[in-house]
Design an enzyme around this catalytic site. Structure first.
Site, mmCIF file in Angstrom:
data_model
loop_
_atom_site.group_PDB
_atom_site.id
_atom_site.type_symbol
_atom_site.label_atom_id
_atom_site.label_comp_id
_atom_site.label_asym_id
_atom_site.label_seq_id
_atom_site.Cartn_x
_atom_site.Cartn_y
_atom_site.Cartn_z
ATOM 1 N N THR A 1 -54.494 -17.159 -14.048
ATOM 2 C CA THR A 1 -53.389 -16.791 -12.964
ATOM 3 C C THR A 1 -53.707 -15.460 -12.767
ATOM 4 O O THR A 1 -54.959 -15.178 -12.770
ATOM 5 C CB THR A 1 -51.873 -16.821 -13.889
ATOM 6 O OG1 THR A 1 -50.998 -16.335 -12.844
ATOM 7 C CG2 THR A 1 -51.691 -15.942 -15.068
ATOM 8 N N ASN A 2 -53.052 -14.467 -12.004
ATOM 9 C CA ASN A 2 -53.400 -13.256 -11.744
ATOM 10 C C ASN A 2 -52.305 -12.387 -11.949
ATOM 11 O O ASN A 2 -51.239 -12.515 -12.511
ATOM 12 C CB ASN A 2 -53.836 -13.506 -10.361
ATOM 13 C CG ASN A 2 -52.738 -14.003 -9.361
ATOM 14 O OD1 ASN A 2 -51.726 -13.111 -9.207
ATOM 15 N ND2 ASN A 2 -52.930 -14.997 -8.788
ATOM 16 N N ARG A 3 -52.656 -11.180 -11.477
ATOM 17 C CA ARG A 3 -51.856 -10.108 -11.849
ATOM 18 C C ARG A 3 -50.560 -9.550 -10.967
ATOM 19 O O ARG A 3 -49.974 -8.825 -11.005
ATOM 20 C CB ARG A 3 -52.524 -8.742 -11.828
ATOM 21 C CG ARG A 3 -53.546 -8.830 -13.172
ATOM 22 C CD ARG A 3 -54.453 -7.557 -13.449
ATOM 23 N NE ARG A 3 -53.687 -6.238 -13.242
ATOM 24 C CZ ARG A 3 -54.142 -5.308 -12.775
ATOM 25 N NH1 ARG A 3 -55.317 -4.948 -12.248
ATOM 26 N NH2 ARG A 3 -53.383 -4.069 -12.935
ATOM 27 N N SER A 4 -50.521 -10.597 -9.902
ATOM 28 C CA SER A 4 -49.451 -10.439 -9.048
ATOM 29 C C SER A 4 -47.910 -10.467 -9.560
ATOM 30 O O SER A 4 -47.625 -11.515 -10.409
ATOM 31 C CB SER A 4 -49.445 -11.599 -7.954
ATOM 32 O OG SER A 4 -48.279 -11.427 -7.073
#
Ligand code: C5P
Length: 402
Positions: A211-214
């Site tokens: 996933t990512n930091r959004s």
């Protein structure tokens, strides 16, 4: 400041429930957002909190009786009814609801409810049994049938100590309803706007994912801003910790493929698609059904490319993308604008302090297809959202026949 609330007369009717203390917070938040909050208190309400408390928060006179000597509205008892852009009764007791259902007008609040042409929101708060009593239910049905909007109550711990239904809905939710009602005939009324938000999750095994930091904050701010301008708003959200915005259709997804499927379902009916989601570029080729074991010193996970949702969504809608970059911001954003066939791209340098993932602020450059480049200072994500929607509105005006 919240644009849809600025300068609006919100008449806040407060009745005699312990939840009156929450109405103080509501009055304060509405005032801070730019609304002119005109409080009317019943006698019961002033047993719980003082008119002075509301006056101190709203900087406006508080009406407590039909012949209220300290009120500027004392002579013309329907003045507030005429002034109102919206009337909100929060908390609304069973007694006040019953009086309104009967059409009684023996105090300034019920008089205002009868006299006003403005939309009315009723937020009940009471003991669970009182709420569930057929008399109260019947009265609420009557008010609903007359066009009033009933919001809540919530379930939870009640003042009596028991857990049940009857709590005043949360302040932020209530403000969401007020914003939605004030904005319903706004510039984007009759338009459908689809917005994606959050960071997609690509599963490696039952415990792990890419996933990512959004945080989703930008996409959620866009959804609220679109709703505030009257748009039929559809938010396709990857997992976030944020609450669903009021009066927005929220579709929850996890992966990029699920997001694409949902965008495909709704985008053809939309006038605009805003992809604020951070979509994972790759996903594991396979997802293990059992948790992978760490029995070797290294591990290879084969990744395959996800479809580009913006590129693959066909149709005549206005398309807006985001370019979150750590270097060569403008160059990279312009390239994406062309490659993805966009009308607008919102470029942001994620290395800017307070301007990237997870923050409440953003620093963006909005670049349009015709080459106009607008550089904005650090602003709240709400303000950025309004700037983006203003530009979408101009594009939609250009395309729509007079
Ligand atoms: O290419 P990049 O991921 O930087 O592009 C960002 C923009 O493209 C964002 O608006 C994002 O939501 C969208 N995007 C997409 N499908 C992908 C990857 C990104 O629609 N697979």
């Amino acid at each position: 400041m919240i644009p849809v609330l600025i300068g609006k007369h919100v008449v806040l009717g407060v009745t005699g429930s312990i939840a009156c203390y929450k109405a103080l917070d509501l009055a304060s938040k509405l005032t801070q957002a730019g609304a002119l909050v005109e409080v009317i208190m019943t006698h019961g309400a002033s047993q719980f909190v003082t008119p002075l408390a509301f006056r101190s928060l709203t900087h406006r006179q508080v009406t407590t009786s039909l012949s209220c000597p300290q009120s500027e509205h004392s002579i013309e008892h329907v003045a507030l009814a005429e002034k109102a852009d919206v009337v909100v009764v929060a908390p609304a007791t069973a007694h006040c609801i019953a009086k309104a259902a009967l059409g009684l007008a023996d105090d300034p609040l019920t008089t205002t409810l009868l006299a006003t042409q403005a939309p009315i929101i009723i937020a009940p708060a009471m003991d669970g049994h009182m709420y569930q009593n057929p008399a109260t239910q019947h009265n609420l049905e009557k008010l609903h049938a007359r066009g009033m909007t009933i919001v809540g109550p919530d379930k939870g711990r009640l003042a009596s100590g028991i857990t049940g239904i009857g709590r005043l809905i949360e302040t932020q939710q209530l403000i969401g309803h007020i914003r939605a009602i004030l904005g319903r005939n706004g510039y984007l009324a009759n338009k459908t706007i689809v917005i994606s938000a959050g960071g997609t999750q690509e599963h490696i095994d039952p415990a792990r994912m890419i996933t990512n930091r959004s945080s989703g904050k930008m996409g959620y701010a866009l959804a609220e801003a679109a709703r505030d301008q009257g748009a039929r708003t559809i938010l396709i959200s990857a997992p976030t910790s944020l609450s669903d915005p009021v009066a927005v259709q929220v579709i929850k997804v996890e992966t990029a493929l699920e997001m694409q499927q949902q965008v495909n379902q709704v985008a053809s009916k939309a006038e605009a698609l805003i992809m604020a989601a951070a979509v994972s570029d790759y996903r594991p080729k396979t997802t293990a059904t059992r948790k992978l074991k760490k029995d070797s010193n290294s591990m290879d996970i084969e990744l395959v490319k996800n479809p580009d949702i913006l590129v693959e969504t066909k149709g005549s809608m206005v398309k807006v993308g985001f370019a979150a970059e750590s270097n060569d911001l403008i160059e990279n954003a312009k390239l994406k604008l062309v490659q993805k066939g966009l009308d607008l791209i919102v470029a942001n340098d994620i290395t800017t302090p307070n301007g990237g993932f997870g923050t409440d602020t953003n620093k963006v450059v909005i670049i349009s297809k015709n080459g106009v480049e607008e550089n904005f200072p650090l602003m709240s994500k709400e303000s950025v959202a309004h700037q983006i929607l203003d530009r979408i509105r101009v594009l939609l005006d250009k395309f729509s026949p007079c």
